[in-house]
Design a protein around this motif. Structure first.
Motif, PDB file in Angstrom:
ATOM      1  N   GLY A 123       0.786  -1.231   0.000  1.00  0.00           N
ATOM      2  CA  GLY A 123       0.000   0.000   0.000  1.00  0.00           C
ATOM      3  C   GLY A 123       0.815   1.276   0.000  1.00  0.00           C
ATOM      4  N   LYS A 124       2.139   1.187  -0.086  1.00  0.00           N
ATOM      5  CA  LYS A 124       2.982   2.373  -0.002  1.00  0.00           C
ATOM      6  C   LYS A 124       3.160   3.090  -1.337  1.00  0.00           C
ATOM      7  N   THR A 125       3.092   2.357  -2.432  1.00  0.00           N
ATOM      8  CA  THR A 125       3.331   2.946  -3.744  1.00  0.00           C
ATOM      9  C   THR A 125       2.062   2.888  -4.584  1.00  0.00           C
ATOM     10  N   VAL A 126       1.614   4.046  -5.061  1.00  0.00           N
ATOM     11  CA  VAL A 126       0.453   4.098  -5.953  1.00  0.00           C
ATOM     12  C   VAL A 126       0.950   3.888  -7.378  1.00  0.00           C
ATOM     13  N   VAL A 127       0.437   2.850  -8.027  1.00  0.00           N
ATOM     14  CA  VAL A 127       0.823   2.545  -9.400  1.00  0.00           C
ATOM     15  C   VAL A 127      -0.023   3.354 -10.371  1.00  0.00           C
ATOM     16  N   THR A 128      -1.321   3.359 -10.156  1.00  0.00           N
ATOM     17  CA  THR A 128      -2.231   4.143 -10.995  1.00  0.00           C
ATOM     18  C   THR A 128      -3.557   4.307 -10.258  1.00  0.00           C
ATOM     19  N   GLN A 129      -4.316   5.279 -10.697  1.00  0.00           N
ATOM     20  CA  GLN A 129      -5.646   5.496 -10.142  1.00  0.00           C
ATOM     21  C   GLN A 129      -6.514   6.125 -11.210  1.00  0.00           C
TER      22      GLN A 129
END
Length: 178
Positions: A123-129
């Motif tokens: 949950g630390k790195t956002v890949v895409t949203q």
């Protein structure tokens, strides 16, 4: 050869040359990713956790999660998870056509908006949203069971469409990840 034939041949040669030069710029979406893994393996590594939906969204949320699991890992293989997909869903219903004699709606439009975030498993790195939206409709009938079934079918169609939109967007993002 006439000058017209020579011009036509020159155009064909130019178009073919440009096509060959640009063909290296395109990567098939469902081919290997930038890391060399198959896209299907990468998509199968996305965990779609079970969520507690509010009662009004329970059916659509259930169908949405099922459709996403199938769209991302239709093989059912037990792939180690690398990503987690977080989602929030909102749904609306509107009745644009009302029968004047009975005062009841003769059709209903079911709209949905799904906001999603793909993160690393920790949950630390956002890949895409992103956000996916869709709408489906159904006709209302005098029979109560027919209305319930038609509404449920509309929720299922809505969930399928939202799941396919999310799968396509995740595929486009993950295909270029190394």
């Amino acid at each position: 050869m006439s000058s017209f034939e020579l011009k036509s041949l020159a155009h064909v040669v130019v178009v073919a040359g440009l096509s060959l030069g640009l063909s290296a710029c395109f990567r098939p979406l469902h081919g290997p990713t930038a890391s060399g893994q198959s896209l299907q393996t990468v998509l199968a590594s996305i965990d779609v956790p079970e969520l507690q939906w509010p009662p009004a969204l329970a059916n659509t949320g259930h169908y949405l999660r099922s459709e996403l699991i199938y769209a991302l890992n239709g093989s059912g293989s037990d792939t180690p998870k690398r990503y987690s997909l977080r989602m929030t869903l909102s749904e609306s219903q509107s009745s644009p056509v009302v029968d004047i004699e009975t005062g009841t709606a003769s059709s209903v439009i079911v709209g949905g908006t799904l906001t999603y975030t793909l993160t690393s498993l920790d949950g630390k790195t956002v890949v895409t949203q992103g956000t996916a939206t869709s709408a489906t409709s159904f006709d209302r009938f005098p029979q109560r069971f027919a209305n319930i079934r038609a509404g449920r079918d509309a929720e299922i169609r809505l969930a399928k469409d939202l799941a396919q939109q999310v799968r396509t967007r995740l595929s486009a993002t993950l295909a270029t990840q190394s």
